[in-house]
Design a protein around this motif. Structure first.
Motif, PDB file in Angstrom:
ATOM      1  N   THR A 203       1.357  -1.297  -0.061  1.00 49.36           N
ATOM      2  CA  THR A 203       0.004  -0.079   0.255  1.00 49.36           C
ATOM      3  C   THR A 203       0.860   1.195  -0.026  1.00 49.36           C
ATOM      4  O   THR A 203       1.606   1.324   0.214  1.00 49.36           O
ATOM      5  CB  THR A 203      -0.815  -0.044   1.356  1.00 49.36           C
ATOM      6  OG1 THR A 203      -0.286  -0.002   2.297  1.00 49.36           O
ATOM      7  CG2 THR A 203      -2.096  -1.522   1.540  1.00 49.36           C
ATOM      8  N   GLY A 207       3.065   1.577  -3.732  1.00 50.34           N
ATOM      9  CA  GLY A 207       2.007   0.669  -3.655  1.00 50.34           C
ATOM     10  C   GLY A 207       1.101  -0.543  -4.825  1.00 50.34           C
ATOM     11  O   GLY A 207       1.264   0.946  -5.979  1.00 50.34           O
ATOM     12  N   ALA A 209      -1.886  -0.252  -5.555  1.00 50.08           N
ATOM     13  CA  ALA A 209      -3.280  -0.086  -6.378  1.00 50.08           C
ATOM     14  C   ALA A 209      -2.648   1.372  -6.935  1.00 50.08           C
ATOM     15  O   ALA A 209      -2.634   2.026  -7.943  1.00 50.08           O
ATOM     16  CB  ALA A 209      -3.913   0.792  -5.530  1.00 50.08           C
ATOM     17  N   ASP A 227      -6.593   1.237  -2.565  1.00 51.45           N
ATOM     18  CA  ASP A 227      -4.931   1.195  -1.767  1.00 51.45           C
ATOM     19  C   ASP A 227      -5.962   1.010  -0.530  1.00 51.45           C
ATOM     20  O   ASP A 227      -5.096   0.351   0.880  1.00 51.45           O
ATOM     21  CB  ASP A 227      -4.506   2.656  -1.933  1.00 51.45           C
ATOM     22  CG  ASP A 227      -2.828   2.451  -0.652  1.00 51.45           C
ATOM     23  OD1 ASP A 227      -2.609   1.668  -1.386  1.00 51.45           O
ATOM     24  OD2 ASP A 227      -3.054   3.260   0.579  1.00 51.45           O
TER      25      ASP A 227
END
Length: 386
Positions: A203, A207, A209, A227
């Motif tokens: 994350t 991260g 996402a 996230d």
């Protein structure tokens, strides 16, 4: 240099164009055009992405298996994986089960996709007797934190009332706890090696996402929400007592969080893909017996030094004082940068005489042509120096 020229070919694939084995075959044609008597050893390479399983299986003479698994959208697909019955080793590519190319363009919504097929491939390999699983991360089309894979391996995702939840990110919005009692017990005795070339955490701004989500269809406005979902998944796993490493572990964000599930939950060990595969196929021994090494990839640029095949090949050859030249689809670096990388010479398929469209239409032809020119010029320099 001896009269009998020994050449090692160890290219990566040219993504979207040719697999590594086809690139090596085209290079071999170019070598023989320049020096018909050359002795060639072809050891196609990979960095853990698409094609790794097939490459390892072919190079090392392992068995090739086909398994019916669920794809990222939930439909059935056939995925291949390699197996060495003597040493009970298996190799799989996550892309074969949850790759971006397995997702139709109009269904690229990571909220609705999962990695169940990866877990099914792992189970198939264990059913065959595998005690060592080699998993190549690369080319995934999912951002589920490995939840689908864990579900296929026996983990249950439950809401507040204890009802089971589907393992897609959208399905886990009500996640309260997880039940690991059904986790496949064979995993406790299996060595799990994860091949990766990124160091992103699960994350945060670097991260899964934020960095990889938009490439897989995640809307920009949903990056923060996804996230937070991945962070919540890690929290619930931690509360279950199953988090072996923190979600900030380098590489946890690889393959949409599959790196997290494999390393931080299942205890797998991450390795740089190109380095691990070079050792596995015996690249050092081949280079030691060579007069020249020819490598290549789709693009040589500033990212090449970060765990990519070309950099790994050059580093090994440099230690043995064997020159390396390269053929690439495109070269986006200066001659000084190329020399700093350690390449004696390099040629791009695309130049003032060949357009991108021409190169993409006949990649094997132009790889052979560029290889021939590279070798002729290299031999010419060697002759002048001698």
């Amino acid at each position: 240099m001896s009269d009998e020229l020994h050449v090692v070919l160890c290219p990566d694939s040219f993504k979207g164009s040719l697999g590594a084995d086809s690139v090596a075959a085209a290079m071999a044609r170019g070598v023989h055009a320049a020096r018909p008597t050359a002795q060639i050893r072809a050891l196609p390479m990979a960095d853990g992405g698409e094609g790794t399983a097939e490459l390892v299986t072919h190079t090392l003479g392992w068995e090739w298996h086909l398994s019916d698994v669920h794809g990222p959208t939930g439909t059935h697909l056939t995925a291949g994986w390699g197996y060495d019955p003597v040493r009970r080793r298996a190799v799989i590519d996550v892309a074969s089960a949850c790759g971006l190319d397995q997702v139709p363009a109009d269904r690229r919504d990571p909220w609705q996709l999962d990695t169940r097929g990866v877990g099914e491939l792992m189970r198939a390999a264990m059913d065959a007797g595998a005690m060592h699983l080699l998993v190549g991360l690369g080319g995934s089309g999912t951002v589920d934190g490995g939840a689908g894979m864990l579900r296929a391996l026996g983990v249950r995702f439950l809401d507040r009332e204890g009802n089971p939840l589907p393992a897609t990110p959208a399905g886990l919005t009500g996640l309260e706890r997880m039940d690991f009692s059904g986790l496949d017990p064979r995993l406790a005795d299996v060595e799990l090696i994860i091949l990766n070339d990124v160091d992103n955490p699960l994350t945060g701004p670097h991260g899964a996402a934020a960095v990889f989500g938009p490439q897989k269809g995640l809307a920009t406005e949903d990056v923060g929400i996804m996230d937070a979902h991945l962070g919540r998944l890690a929290e619930v796993i931690d509360a279950s007592g199953r988090l072996l490493r923190p979600a900030g572990t380098p590489g946890a964000g690889a393959a949409g969080g599959l790196g997290f599930a494999l390393a931080c939950v299942l205890g797998g060990h991450s390795r740089m893909g190109a380095a691990y595969l070079a050792d596995l196929i015996g690249l050092d021994e081949a280079i030691a017996a060579a007069d020249l090494v020819i490598t290549g990839e789709g693009k040589i640029d500033g990212q090449t030094t970060r765990g990519k095949v070309v950099a790994e090949v050059v580093g090994r050859a440099r230690r043995m004082r064997v020159p390396v030249v390269a053929v690439a689809g495109d070269i986006a670096c200066s001659e000084a940068q190329r020399a700093e990388l350690g390449l004696a010479d390099a040629r791009a398929l695309v130049d003032e005489t060949v357009s991108l469209e021409q190169a993409m239409a006949e990649p094997a032809r132009w790889i052979a042509v560029r290889t021939q020119v590279l070798l002729e010029e290299h031999l010419g320099r060697q002759s002048q120096a001698g």
